[in-house]
Design a protein around this motif. Structure first.
Motif, PDB file in Angstrom:
ATOM      1  N   VAL A  59      71.639  56.944  21.469  1.00  0.00           N
ATOM      2  CA  VAL A  59      71.933  57.258  20.178  1.00  0.00           C
ATOM      3  C   VAL A  59      71.095  56.951  19.209  1.00  0.00           C
ATOM      4  O   VAL A  59      70.590  57.435  18.336  1.00  0.00           O
ATOM      5  CB  VAL A  59      73.339  56.800  19.639  1.00  0.00           C
ATOM      6  N   VAL A  60      70.772  55.347  19.505  1.00  0.00           N
ATOM      7  CA  VAL A  60      69.789  54.575  18.587  1.00  0.00           C
ATOM      8  C   VAL A  60      68.274  55.208  18.563  1.00  0.00           C
ATOM      9  O   VAL A  60      67.905  55.501  17.476  1.00  0.00           O
ATOM     10  CB  VAL A  60      69.622  53.115  18.929  1.00  0.00           C
ATOM     11  N   SER A  61      68.030  55.709  19.535  1.00  0.00           N
ATOM     12  CA  SER A  61      66.477  56.298  19.875  1.00  0.00           C
ATOM     13  C   SER A  61      66.319  57.762  19.243  1.00  0.00           C
ATOM     14  O   SER A  61      65.615  58.062  18.390  1.00  0.00           O
ATOM     15  CB  SER A  61      66.136  56.348  21.073  1.00  0.00           C
ATOM     16  N   ARG A  62      67.650  58.378  19.338  1.00  0.00           N
ATOM     17  CA  ARG A  62      67.657  59.831  18.847  1.00  0.00           C
ATOM     18  C   ARG A  62      67.764  59.707  17.287  1.00  0.00           C
ATOM     19  O   ARG A  62      66.950  60.562  16.608  1.00  0.00           O
ATOM     20  CB  ARG A  62      68.928  60.629  19.443  1.00  0.00           C
ATOM     21  N   THR A  63      68.447  58.716  16.736  1.00  0.00           N
ATOM     22  CA  THR A  63      68.467  58.554  15.355  1.00  0.00           C
ATOM     23  C   THR A  63      67.014  58.088  14.837  1.00  0.00           C
ATOM     24  O   THR A  63      66.837  58.805  13.819  1.00  0.00           O
ATOM     25  CB  THR A  63      69.379  57.447  15.138  1.00  0.00           C
ATOM     26  N   LEU A  64      66.493  57.392  15.322  1.00  0.00           N
ATOM     27  CA  LEU A  64      65.122  57.036  14.952  1.00  0.00           C
ATOM     28  C   LEU A  64      64.103  58.136  15.113  1.00  0.00           C
ATOM     29  O   LEU A  64      63.237  58.419  14.137  1.00  0.00           O
ATOM     30  CB  LEU A  64      64.513  55.710  15.647  1.00  0.00           C
ATOM     31  N   LYS A  65      64.032  58.757  15.955  1.00  0.00           N
ATOM     32  CA  LYS A  65      63.235  60.158  16.197  1.00  0.00           C
ATOM     33  C   LYS A  65      63.848  60.993  15.037  1.00  0.00           C
ATOM     34  O   LYS A  65      62.809  61.679  14.547  1.00  0.00           O
ATOM     35  CB  LYS A  65      63.670  60.718  17.667  1.00  0.00           C
ATOM     36  N   ASP A  66      64.779  61.222  14.663  1.00  0.00           N
ATOM     37  CA  ASP A  66      65.182  62.176  13.726  1.00  0.00           C
ATOM     38  C   ASP A  66      64.851  61.768  12.193  1.00  0.00           C
ATOM     39  O   ASP A  66      64.260  62.399  11.554  1.00  0.00           O
ATOM     40  CB  ASP A  66      66.671  62.289  13.540  1.00  0.00           C
ATOM     41  N   LEU A  67      64.806  60.362  12.198  1.00  0.00           N
ATOM     42  CA  LEU A  67      64.189  59.872  10.651  1.00  0.00           C
ATOM     43  C   LEU A  67      62.889  60.053  10.814  1.00  0.00           C
ATOM     44  O   LEU A  67      62.221  60.470   9.580  1.00  0.00           O
ATOM     45  CB  LEU A  67      64.487  58.302  10.675  1.00  0.00           C
ATOM     46  N   VAL A  68      62.116  60.039  11.732  1.00  0.00           N
ATOM     47  CA  VAL A  68      60.557  60.186  11.787  1.00  0.00           C
ATOM     48  C   VAL A  68      60.345  61.825  11.171  1.00  0.00           C
ATOM     49  O   VAL A  68      59.514  62.184  10.514  1.00  0.00           O
ATOM     50  CB  VAL A  68      59.769  59.932  13.141  1.00  0.00           C
ATOM     51  N   CYS A  69      61.004  62.737  11.996  1.00  0.00           N
ATOM     52  CA  CYS A  69      60.868  64.023  11.449  1.00  0.00           C
ATOM     53  C   CYS A  69      61.374  64.203  10.241  1.00  0.00           C
ATOM     54  O   CYS A  69      60.886  65.063   9.360  1.00  0.00           O
ATOM     55  CB  CYS A  69      61.718  64.753  12.446  1.00  0.00           C
ATOM     56  N   ARG A  70      62.487  63.822   9.614  1.00  0.00           N
ATOM     57  CA  ARG A  70      62.762  64.078   8.351  1.00  0.00           C
ATOM     58  C   ARG A  70      61.678  63.358   7.166  1.00  0.00           C
ATOM     59  O   ARG A  70      61.612  64.109   6.354  1.00  0.00           O
ATOM     60  CB  ARG A  70      64.200  63.374   8.084  1.00  0.00           C
ATOM     61  N   TYR A  71      61.076  62.306   7.607  1.00  0.00           N
ATOM     62  CA  TYR A  71      60.222  61.557   6.669  1.00  0.00           C
ATOM     63  C   TYR A  71      58.857  62.527   6.530  1.00  0.00           C
ATOM     64  O   TYR A  71      58.429  62.788   5.555  1.00  0.00           O
ATOM     65  CB  TYR A  71      59.826  60.273   7.331  1.00  0.00           C
ATOM     66  N   LYS A  72      58.576  62.893   8.146  1.00  0.00           N
ATOM     67  CA  LYS A  72      57.409  63.991   7.824  1.00  0.00           C
ATOM     68  C   LYS A  72      57.725  65.260   7.105  1.00  0.00           C
ATOM     69  O   LYS A  72      56.704  65.906   6.228  1.00  0.00           O
ATOM     70  CB  LYS A  72      56.925  64.186   9.192  1.00  0.00           C
ATOM     71  N   THR A  73      59.003  65.682   7.401  1.00  0.00           N
ATOM     72  CA  THR A  73      59.422  66.906   6.312  1.00  0.00           C
ATOM     73  C   THR A  73      59.104  66.747   4.841  1.00  0.00           C
ATOM     74  O   THR A  73      58.450  67.546   4.155  1.00  0.00           O
ATOM     75  CB  THR A  73      60.650  67.349   6.791  1.00  0.00           C
ATOM     76  N   MET A  74      59.622  65.371   4.569  1.00  0.00           N
ATOM     77  CA  MET A  74      59.711  65.049   2.983  1.00  0.00           C
ATOM     78  C   MET A  74      57.972  64.613   2.684  1.00  0.00           C
ATOM     79  O   MET A  74      57.944  65.213   1.374  1.00  0.00           O
ATOM     80  CB  MET A  74      60.149  63.960   2.953  1.00  0.00           C
ATOM     81  N   GLN A  75      57.248  64.662   3.552  1.00  0.00           N
ATOM     82  CA  GLN A  75      55.946  64.515   3.177  1.00  0.00           C
ATOM     83  C   GLN A  75      55.114  65.805   3.055  1.00  0.00           C
ATOM     84  O   GLN A  75      53.792  66.097   2.756  1.00  0.00           O
ATOM     85  CB  GLN A  75      54.801  63.768   4.136  1.00  0.00           C
ATOM     86  N   GLY A  76      55.896  67.049   3.598  1.00  0.00           N
ATOM     87  CA  GLY A  76      55.216  68.349   3.490  1.00  0.00           C
ATOM     88  C   GLY A  76      54.942  68.743   4.780  1.00  0.00           C
ATOM     89  O   GLY A  76      54.418  70.166   4.549  1.00  0.00           O
ATOM     90  N   TYR A  77      55.055  68.541   5.779  1.00  0.00           N
ATOM     91  CA  TYR A  77      54.619  68.916   7.083  1.00  0.00           C
ATOM     92  C   TYR A  77      55.776  70.086   7.333  1.00  0.00           C
ATOM     93  O   TYR A  77      56.836  69.791   7.100  1.00  0.00           O
ATOM     94  CB  TYR A  77      54.572  67.760   8.002  1.00  0.00           C
ATOM     95  N   LYS A  78      55.307  70.952   8.306  1.00  0.00           N
ATOM     96  CA  LYS A  78      56.178  71.789   8.918  1.00  0.00           C
ATOM     97  C   LYS A  78      56.763  71.334  10.034  1.00  0.00           C
ATOM     98  O   LYS A  78      56.017  70.931  11.027  1.00  0.00           O
ATOM     99  CB  LYS A  78      55.643  73.265   8.991  1.00  0.00           C
ATOM    100  N   VAL A  79      57.927  70.882  10.515  1.00  0.00           N
ATOM    101  CA  VAL A  79      58.568  70.215  11.699  1.00  0.00           C
ATOM    102  C   VAL A  79      59.391  70.783  11.971  1.00  0.00           C
ATOM    103  O   VAL A  79      60.771  71.184  11.642  1.00  0.00           O
ATOM    104  CB  VAL A  79      59.241  68.712  10.888  1.00  0.00           C
ATOM    105  N   ASN A  80      59.091  71.703  13.297  1.00  0.00           N
ATOM    106  CA  ASN A  80      60.165  72.447  14.064  1.00  0.00           C
ATOM    107  C   ASN A  80      60.696  71.441  14.965  1.00  0.00           C
ATOM    108  O   ASN A  80      60.031  70.584  15.426  1.00  0.00           O
ATOM    109  CB  ASN A  80      59.485  73.511  14.983  1.00  0.00           C
ATOM    110  N   ARG A  81      62.034  71.676  15.064  1.00  0.00           N
ATOM    111  CA  ARG A  81      63.046  70.653  15.863  1.00  0.00           C
ATOM    112  C   ARG A  81      63.383  71.370  16.910  1.00  0.00           C
ATOM    113  O   ARG A  81      63.990  72.489  17.147  1.00  0.00           O
ATOM    114  CB  ARG A  81      63.930  70.184  15.081  1.00  0.00           C
ATOM    115  N   LYS A  82      63.086  70.741  18.251  1.00  0.00           N
ATOM    116  CA  LYS A  82      63.931  71.340  19.516  1.00  0.00           C
ATOM    117  C   LYS A  82      63.981  70.167  20.437  1.00  0.00           C
ATOM    118  O   LYS A  82      62.895  69.306  20.687  1.00  0.00           O
ATOM    119  CB  LYS A  82      62.950  72.364  20.084  1.00  0.00           C
ATOM    120  N   ALA A  83      65.127  69.903  20.649  1.00  0.00           N
ATOM    121  CA  ALA A  83      65.404  68.691  21.485  1.00  0.00           C
ATOM    122  C   ALA A  83      65.226  68.886  22.877  1.00  0.00           C
ATOM    123  O   ALA A  83      65.306  69.791  23.334  1.00  0.00           O
ATOM    124  CB  ALA A  83      67.178  68.076  21.265  1.00  0.00           C
ATOM    125  N   GLY A  84      65.007  67.691  23.726  1.00  0.00           N
ATOM    126  CA  GLY A  84      64.776  67.994  25.059  1.00  0.00           C
ATOM    127  C   GLY A  84      63.542  68.313  25.756  1.00  0.00           C
ATOM    128  O   GLY A  84      62.445  67.828  25.118  1.00  0.00           O
TER     129      GLY A  84
END
Length: 84
Positions: A59-84
């Motif tokens: 849970v902790v690692s997934r939360t941190l990974k999600d934060l990185v993707c959200r941060y990069k989205t806020m920076q203007g990147y296109k971030v497609n999300r697909k778990a696994g």
């Protein structure tokens, strides 16, 4: 949309309001489609329980990974999300 928080604030109701707003306005989909011409950020991750039973560390690692993707989205990147 911003409300003053007090001791009597019902956080569950606020979460339901925000979630409903996001669903009604397709906010998540827009976060990807409006960045179609932007640089792509890809975050590769493995299966969450490849080496054993799920635990709190997953849970902790997934939360941190999600934060990185959200941060990069806020920076203007296109971030497609697909778990696994």
């Amino acid at each position: 949309m911003f409300k003053q928080l007090t001791d009597k604030t019902n956080h569950k109701d606020i979460e339901k309001e925000v979630s409903s707003y996001w669903q009604q306005h397709d906010i998540f989909e827009k976060s990807i489609s409006t960045r179609a011409d932007k640089p792509v950020f890809t975050f590769y991750e493995g299966p969450p329980t490849a080496n054993g039973k799920p635990g709190i560390h997953h849970v902790v690692s997934r939360t941190l990974k999600d934060l990185v993707c959200r941060y990069k989205t806020m920076q203007g990147y296109k971030v497609n999300r697909k778990a696994g």
